[in-house]
Scaffold this motif. Structure first.
Motif, PDB file in Angstrom:
ATOM      1  N   ASN A  73       0.698  -1.270   0.273  1.00  0.00           N
ATOM      2  CA  ASN A  73      -0.015   0.122   0.144  1.00  0.00           C
ATOM      3  C   ASN A  73       0.738   1.150   0.190  1.00  0.00           C
ATOM      4  OD1 ASN A  73      -2.304  -1.309   0.066  1.00  0.00           O
ATOM      5  ND2 ASN A  73      -2.673  -1.447   2.304  1.00  0.00           N
ATOM      6  N   GLN A  74       1.768   1.260   0.815  1.00  0.00           N
ATOM      7  CA  GLN A  74       2.706   2.270   0.942  1.00  0.00           C
ATOM      8  C   GLN A  74       3.640   2.597  -0.383  1.00  0.00           C
ATOM      9  OE1 GLN A  74       5.318   1.283   4.189  1.00  0.00           O
ATOM     10  NE2 GLN A  74       3.901   2.008   5.577  1.00  0.00           N
ATOM     11  N   ILE A  75       4.011   1.444  -0.906  1.00  0.00           N
ATOM     12  CA  ILE A  75       4.401   1.830  -2.206  1.00  0.00           C
ATOM     13  C   ILE A  75       3.648   2.265  -3.391  1.00  0.00           C
ATOM     14  CG2 ILE A  75       5.797   0.265  -4.058  1.00  0.00           C
ATOM     15  CD1 ILE A  75       6.808  -1.444  -1.812  1.00  0.00           C
ATOM     16  N   THR A  76       2.156   1.641  -3.421  1.00  0.00           N
ATOM     17  CA  THR A  76       1.330   1.604  -4.492  1.00  0.00           C
ATOM     18  C   THR A  76       0.662   3.135  -4.081  1.00  0.00           C
ATOM     19  OG1 THR A  76      -0.198   0.407  -3.499  1.00  0.00           O
ATOM     20  CG2 THR A  76       1.022  -0.448  -5.103  1.00  0.00           C
TER      21      THR A  76
ATOM     22  N   GLN B 250      -6.457  -0.074  11.450  1.00  0.00           N
ATOM     23  CA  GLN B 250      -5.422   0.892  11.270  1.00  0.00           C
ATOM     24  C   GLN B 250      -5.201   1.028   9.933  1.00  0.00           C
ATOM     25  OE1 GLN B 250      -1.961  -0.463  13.494  1.00  0.00           O
ATOM     26  NE2 GLN B 250      -2.915   0.318  15.753  1.00  0.00           N
ATOM     27  N   GLU B 251      -4.857  -0.138   9.292  1.00  0.00           N
ATOM     28  CA  GLU B 251      -4.687  -0.100   7.748  1.00  0.00           C
ATOM     29  C   GLU B 251      -5.878   0.601   6.962  1.00  0.00           C
ATOM     30  OE1 GLU B 251      -3.881  -3.196   4.335  1.00  0.00           O
ATOM     31  OE2 GLU B 251      -3.403  -3.847   6.487  1.00  0.00           O
ATOM     32  N   ASN B 252      -7.107   0.340   7.601  1.00  0.00           N
ATOM     33  CA  ASN B 252      -8.357   0.972   7.058  1.00  0.00           C
ATOM     34  C   ASN B 252      -8.110   2.332   7.213  1.00  0.00           C
ATOM     35  OD1 ASN B 252     -10.809   1.127   5.818  1.00  0.00           O
ATOM     36  ND2 ASN B 252     -11.923   0.746   7.881  1.00  0.00           N
ATOM     37  N   GLN B 253      -7.900   2.725   8.326  1.00  0.00           N
ATOM     38  CA  GLN B 253      -7.765   4.319   8.466  1.00  0.00           C
ATOM     39  C   GLN B 253      -6.864   4.849   7.641  1.00  0.00           C
ATOM     40  OE1 GLN B 253      -9.563   5.813  11.020  1.00  0.00           O
ATOM     41  NE2 GLN B 253      -9.007   7.823   9.933  1.00  0.00           N
ATOM     42  N   GLN B 254      -5.706   4.371   7.479  1.00  0.00           N
ATOM     43  CA  GLN B 254      -4.672   4.781   6.757  1.00  0.00           C
ATOM     44  C   GLN B 254      -5.325   4.926   5.177  1.00  0.00           C
ATOM     45  OE1 GLN B 254      -1.188   2.223   6.667  1.00  0.00           O
ATOM     46  NE2 GLN B 254      -0.465   3.179   8.551  1.00  0.00           N
ATOM     47  N   LEU B 255      -5.872   3.455   4.775  1.00  0.00           N
ATOM     48  CA  LEU B 255      -6.654   3.691   3.411  1.00  0.00           C
ATOM     49  C   LEU B 255      -7.492   4.829   3.383  1.00  0.00           C
ATOM     50  CD1 LEU B 255      -7.002  -0.326   2.931  1.00  0.00           C
ATOM     51  CD2 LEU B 255      -5.779   1.565   1.722  1.00  0.00           C
ATOM     52  N   GLN B 256      -8.544   4.927   4.373  1.00  0.00           N
ATOM     53  CA  GLN B 256      -9.418   6.082   4.477  1.00  0.00           C
ATOM     54  C   GLN B 256      -8.715   7.475   4.221  1.00  0.00           C
ATOM     55  OE1 GLN B 256     -12.381   6.147   4.890  1.00  0.00           O
ATOM     56  NE2 GLN B 256     -13.066   4.045   5.464  1.00  0.00           N
ATOM     57  N   ASP B 257      -7.482   7.491   4.660  1.00  0.00           N
ATOM     58  CA  ASP B 257      -6.837   8.773   4.731  1.00  0.00           C
ATOM     59  C   ASP B 257      -6.494   8.978   3.199  1.00  0.00           C
ATOM     60  OD1 ASP B 257      -7.187   9.576   7.095  1.00  0.00           O
ATOM     61  OD2 ASP B 257      -5.077   8.728   7.814  1.00  0.00           O
ATOM     62  N   GLN B 258      -5.833   7.734   2.819  1.00  0.00           N
ATOM     63  CA  GLN B 258      -5.498   7.835   1.313  1.00  0.00           C
ATOM     64  C   GLN B 258      -6.842   8.068   0.484  1.00  0.00           C
ATOM     65  OE1 GLN B 258      -3.580   4.167   0.375  1.00  0.00           O
ATOM     66  NE2 GLN B 258      -1.601   4.570   1.733  1.00  0.00           N
ATOM     67  N   LEU B 259      -7.869   7.375   0.939  1.00  0.00           N
ATOM     68  CA  LEU B 259      -8.972   7.627  -0.103  1.00  0.00           C
ATOM     69  C   LEU B 259      -9.276   9.082   0.018  1.00  0.00           C
ATOM     70  CD1 LEU B 259     -11.305   6.178  -1.599  1.00  0.00           C
ATOM     71  CD2 LEU B 259     -12.462   6.286   0.563  1.00  0.00           C
ATOM     72  N   ARG B 260      -9.301   9.582   0.909  1.00  0.00           N
ATOM     73  CA  ARG B 260      -9.707  11.164   1.215  1.00  0.00           C
ATOM     74  C   ARG B 260      -8.796  11.926   0.272  1.00  0.00           C
ATOM     75  NH1 ARG B 260     -11.211  10.056   6.520  1.00  0.00           N
ATOM     76  NH2 ARG B 260      -9.044  10.589   7.261  1.00  0.00           N
ATOM     77  N   GLU B 261      -7.477  11.631   0.557  1.00  0.00           N
ATOM     78  CA  GLU B 261      -6.510  12.291  -0.387  1.00  0.00           C
ATOM     79  C   GLU B 261      -6.850  12.096  -1.524  1.00  0.00           C
ATOM     80  OE1 GLU B 261      -1.756  12.355  -0.963  1.00  0.00           O
ATOM     81  OE2 GLU B 261      -2.560  11.175   0.934  1.00  0.00           O
ATOM     82  N   ALA B 262      -7.079  10.711  -2.078  1.00  0.00           N
ATOM     83  CA  ALA B 262      -7.428  10.398  -3.318  1.00  0.00           C
ATOM     84  C   ALA B 262      -8.622  10.883  -3.978  1.00  0.00           C
ATOM     85  CB  ALA B 262      -7.540   9.032  -3.615  1.00  0.00           C
ATOM     86  N   GLN B 263      -9.546  11.251  -3.006  1.00  0.00           N
ATOM     87  CA  GLN B 263     -10.876  11.969  -3.207  1.00  0.00           C
ATOM     88  C   GLN B 263     -10.762  13.316  -3.912  1.00  0.00           C
ATOM     89  OE1 GLN B 263     -13.365  10.902  -0.246  1.00  0.00           O
ATOM     90  NE2 GLN B 263     -14.612   9.106  -1.385  1.00  0.00           N
ATOM     91  N   GLN B 264      -9.718  13.872  -2.801  1.00  0.00           N
ATOM     92  CA  GLN B 264      -9.358  15.351  -3.077  1.00  0.00           C
ATOM     93  C   GLN B 264      -8.730  15.603  -4.392  1.00  0.00           C
ATOM     94  OE1 GLN B 264      -7.138  16.477   0.539  1.00  0.00           O
ATOM     95  NE2 GLN B 264      -9.197  16.882   1.394  1.00  0.00           N
ATOM     96  N   GLN B 265      -7.823  14.518  -4.373  1.00  0.00           N
ATOM     97  CA  GLN B 265      -7.031  14.611  -5.966  1.00  0.00           C
ATOM     98  C   GLN B 265      -7.952  14.502  -7.136  1.00  0.00           C
ATOM     99  OE1 GLN B 265      -3.882  11.607  -5.711  1.00  0.00           O
ATOM    100  NE2 GLN B 265      -2.636  12.929  -4.406  1.00  0.00           N
TER     101      GLN B 265
END
Ligand code: ADP
Ligand code: MG
Length: 672
Positions: free
Chosen positions: A80-83, A161-176
Motif C-alpha cells: 500500500n505504501q509503495i502503491t 489501522q490499515e483501514n484508517q490509512q486507506l481512508q486517509d488515502q481515500l480522502r486524499e485520493a478523493q481530493q485529488q
C-alpha cells in the motif's frame, strides 16, 4: 493437505487485483471505460471467497492462515505504501466507490465464520504442522479457535489501522480526484475550445483546400498560358532573328544607297547648274526660235506669193467601172519643162470636130487644146498626193492668211471626192477637208511648244438657188435648213457670219468626222425632195482659226474656206424646155451667175478694180474676206476623163485658165 487460505488473504488479493485498476491511469482514461469493469471484477473476485468461507473447510483454512497473517499484513502495508503514491490523480468517483466496497467487505467480513472460543488449534510439534484434532477433542478445538480469534482480533486492529490509512488515502485520493475533476472540466473546456478551434481550423482547412484547388487550377491554366507564351516567345525570337537579318541587309543596302545618293546629289548639283545654264540657253533659243518662226512665216508667205496668190490645179478623175474607155490620146499630160522627172503642169485635150469632118467629106483631124496650170493631177493621183501640194497653203491659215480652196467642174467630175473624200471609211480616199484639219491640229500642237494657243470653230453651209442653208443643223431644223442670212458679225465689223447656222468648236479629227457625217445626212434628207440638189448647190466648209501668243502678246486670226462648187455644166439652149427643164434652167442660170460672179470678182481683184462685185452672189459675199488682197486662193478644176464630156471639160479648163492668169496683190497676214 493444501493449506487453507484466509479470507483476509482473499481480501488482500482483491485489493492487489484492484490496485492496478486504480493505479493504471497514467494515461487519462476515457470516462466510464475502466470503472465499468471494476465493480464486476471485484464482484467476481469476492464471490468465490464468500463461497469458500461458507464451506466445510473454513476452520482449517483459518487455522492455516494464522501462521502467515503477520507476514501478509506487513506485505500489504508495504504494498500500500509503495502503491499509494502511484494512485492516479485522476481516479474518478467510481474508483473511490470500488475501494470503499472492498473495505466494506473486509469490515463486514460476514463470509468469515467466527471460530469457536476455546477451540484450541492443534499445537505445532517441532515446527511441524499440527495434526488435526480428533472430533472428540472439542476443548482442543476450542482452544485453537480462541487462539485464532485472538489472532483475528489483532488482525482486525491492524486492519482497522490499515483501514484508517486507506481512508486517509481515500480522502486524499478523493481530493485529488476532485482536483482532477476540476482539472478535467478545465481540460474539457479547453478540449471543447480546442475542438471548436479544430472545427474552425477544419473549416479554414476546407476553404484553404478549395483555395488550393482553385490556385492549382489557376496554376494549370497559367502553366498552359506560360507554355503558349514560351512557344510564342520562341516564334518571336525566330522572327526577331529573321528581322535582324533583314535589318542588317537593309542597312547594307541603305549604306549603298546613301553612297549612291551622295554621288547622285553631287550629280544633281552639277545637273542643276547645267539646267540653269540650259534654261538660259533655252530662253535664248526660244528667242531665236521665235525669230526663226517669224522668218519662216515670212519666207513661207514669200514662197506662196511666188507660187501666186491664186493658184489653179487641174485634176482628172479616173474612168469609173462601166464607163467607156476614152480613145487613146484624148487626154495627154505632157511632161514639165524640166523633162519627165518634173511634176506635170500641162494638159492636152484632143477634140474631133465632127461637123468639120462632114463638110470636107473626110474625117477632120482632132484639135488639140493645151492648158497649163500650177499643177496637173492625172487620173492615177491619190488623195495624199493632192493634199501634199496644198498642205503648205493650209498652214498659211495658221500664220494668219485667209485661205480659199475651190473645187470647180461639171457634175460627176470628182469635186466632192476631192473635197470630202470617197465613199466608205477608207483612209486612202479621205478628202481635203479632214486631211487639212488634221494637219492644222497637228501644226497647232507643235506651235503650242513655242507659246502659241489655237482654237478652231467650224461651220458648214450650202448655197442653193441663192439661198443659204445650214448643213450642221440638228433637231427640228435637221434636213430642212432654216432660212439663213449672211450678216456682219457686229456694227462696224468686217467679219461676216451666217445667221441661224451652227458654229461648232472643234479640236480633233473625230469631231470633224462627226460634222462631215452630219452634213452628209442633211444632204441626203434634202435629196428626197429635190433630186440631185447637192450637185446644183455650193457647199462651203469654213474653219475660223484664232491664234494667240500670250507671252509676247501676239494674236492672229484667219479663216480656211473649202468650197465644193455646184456643177458648172451649161444647159443646151437648143433642147426643148419642158416644165421641169425650166426649173432646171433657172437653177443653172443661178449657178452660172454665181460662178461667173466668182470669176468676175477674181478678175476685178486681179485688175485691182475699185469695185469688187462681191455682193452679186451669195457665194462671193460669204467669201468676201477670204478673196481679198491678203487672201490666198487655190482652185481645183476637176475634169471628167470621158470623151463625151469634152465640151464641158474644155469650158471648165478655159474658165480655170482665166483664173490662173489672175495675179492678186501681195497678201498681208491678218495680224493684230
Ligand atoms: P462631183 O462632186 O463633181 O459631182 P463626185 O465627187 O461625186 O463628183 O464623183 C463622181 C464619181 O466619181 C463618184 O463616184 C466618185 O467616187 C468618183 N470619183 C471622182 N474622183 C475620183 C478619183 N480621183 N478617184 C476615184 N474615183 C473618183
Ligand atoms: Mg459633188
Amino acid at each position: 493437505m493444501e493449506p487453507q487460505r484466509s479470507p483476509l488473504l482473499e481480501v488482500r488479493g482483491n485489493i492487489e487485483l484492484k490496485r492496478p485498476l486504480v493505479k493504471a491511469p497514467s494515461r487519462l482514461p476515457l470516462p466510464g471505460t475502466r470503472f465499468k469493469r471494476g465493480p464486476d471484477q471485484m464482484e467476481d473476485a469476492l464471490e468465490p471467497e464468500k463461497k469458500r468461507t461458507r464451506g466445510l473447510d473454513t476452520v482449517t483454512k483459518i487455522a492455516t492462515s494464522q501462521s502467515r497473517a503477520p507476514a501478509l499484513t506487513a506485505r500489504t502495508q508495504t504494498q500500500n505504501q509503495i502503491t499509494a503514491p502511484k494512485v492516479p490523480k485522476k481516479t474518478g468517483p467510481r474508483c473511490s466507490t470500488a475501494i470503499a466496497t472492498v473495505l466494506k467487505n473486509q469490515k463486514s467480513g460476514p463470509a468469515v465464520p467466527a471460530q469457536k472460543p476455546g477451540a484450541a488449534a492443534p499445537p505445532m510439534v517441532g515446527g511441524r504442522k499440527p495434526t488435526k484434532r480428533p472430533a472428540w477433542d472439542l476443548k482442543g478445538q476450542l482452544c485453537d479457535l480462541n487462539a485464532e480469534l485472538k489472532c483475528c482480533r489483532e488482525r482486525t486492529q491492524t486492519l482497522a489501522q490499515e483501514n484508517q490509512q486507506l481512508q486517509d488515502q481515500l480522502r486524499e485520493a478523493q481530493q485529488q480526484a476532485k482536483a482532477r475533476g476540476a482539472e478535467c472540466r478545465t481540460l474539457e473546456g479547453e478540449l471543447a475550445r480546442v475542438q471548436a478551434q479544430a472545427e474552425q481550423g477544419q473549416q479554414e482547412l476546407g476553404s484553404l483546400r478549395a483555395r488550393v484547388l482553385e490556385l492549382e487550377e489557376q496554376q494549370c491554366t497559367q502553366e498552359g498560358l506560360l507554355r503558349e507564351l514560351q512557344k510564342e516567345q520562341l516564334e518571336l525570337q525566330e522572327e526577331r532573328r529573321g528581322l535582324a537579318a533583314r535589318l542588317e541587309e537593309q542597312e547594307r543596302r541603305l549604306q549603298a544607297s546613301e553612297a549612291a545618293l551622295s554621288g547622285s546629289q553631287a550629280e544633281v548639283a552639277s545637273l542643276r547648274q547645267e539646267a540653269t545654264s540650259q534654261a538660259a540657253l533655252l530662253v535664248e533659243q526660244g528667242e531665236r526660235l521665235h525669230g526663226l518662226e517669224m522668218e519662216r512665216r515670212r519666207l513661207h508667205n514669200q514662197l506662196q506669193e511666188l507660187k501666186g496668190n491664186i493658184r489653179v490645179f487641174c485634176r482628172v478623175r479616173p474612168v469609173l467601172p462601166g464607163e467607156p474607155t476614152p480613145p487613146p490620146g484624148y487626154l495627154l499630160f505632157p511632161s514639165g519643162p524640166g523633162g519627165p522627172a518634173d511634176l506635170p503642169t500641162r494638159l492636152s485635150v484632143s477634140r474631133c470636130d465632127e461637123r468639120r469632118g462632114t463638110l470636107s467629106g473626110a474625117p477632120a483631124p482632132a484639135t488639140r487644146h493645151d492648158f497649163s496650170f500650177d499643177r496637173v493631177f492625172p487620173p492615177g493621183s491619190g488623195q495624199d498626193e493632192v493634199f501634199e501640194e496644198i498642205a503648205m497653203l493650209v498652214q498659211s491659215a495658221l500664220d494668219g492668211y485667209p485661205v480659199c480652196i475651190f473645187a470647180y467642174g461639171q457634175t460627176g467630175s470628182g469635186k466632192t471626192f476631192t473635197m470630202e473624200g470617197g465613199p466608205g471609211r477608207d483612209p486612202q480616199v479621205e478628202g481635203l477637208i479632214p486631211r487639212a484639219l488634221r494637219h492644222l491640229f497637228s501644226v497647232a500642237q507643235e506651235l503650242g511648244g513655242q507659246g502659241w494657243t489655237y482654237s478652231f470653230v467650224a461651220s458648214y453651209v450650202e448655197i442653193y438657188n441663192e439661198t443659204v442653208r445650214d448643213l450642221l443643223a440638228t433637231g427640228p431644223r435637221k434636213g430642212q435648213g432654216g432660212e439663213c442670212e449672211i450678216r456682219r458679225a457686229g456694227p462696224g465689223s468686217e467679219e461676216l457670219t451666217v445667221t441661224n447656222a451652227r458654229y461648232v468648236p472643234v479640236s480633233c479629227e473625230k469631231e470633224v468626222e462627226a460634222l462631215l457625217h452630219l452634213a452628209h445626212q442633211n444632204r441626203a434628207v434634202a435629196r428626197t425632195s429635190q433630186n440631185e440638189r447637192s450637185s446644183r448647190s455650193h457647199s462651203v466648209f469654213q474653219l475660223q482659226i484664232s491664234g494667240e501668243h500670250t507671252g509676247r502678246g501676239l494674236q492672229c486670226g484667219a479663216s480656211l474656206n473649202l468650197v465644193d462648187l455646184a456643177g458648172s455644166e451649161r444647159l443646151d439652149p437648143s433642147l426643148a424646155l419642158g416644165p421641169g427643164e425650166r426649173e432646171r434652167l433657172r437653177e443653172t442660170q443661178a449657178i452660172n451667175s454665181s460662178l461667173s460672179t466668182l470669176g468676175l470678182v477674181i478678175m476685178a481683184l486681179s485688175n485691182k478694180e475699185s469695185h469688187i462685185p462681191y455682193r452679186n452672189s451669195k457665194l462671193t459675199y460669204l467669201l468676201q474676206n477670204s478673196l481679198g488682197g491678203s487672201a490666198k486662193m487655190l482652185m481645183f478644176v476637176n475634169i471628167s476623163p470621158l470623151e463625151e464630156n469634152v465640151s464641158e471639160s474644155l469650158n471648165s479648163l478655159r474658165f480655170a485658165s482665166k483664173v490662173n492668169q489672175c495675179v492678186i496683190g501681195t497678201a498681208q497676214a491678218n495680224r493684230k
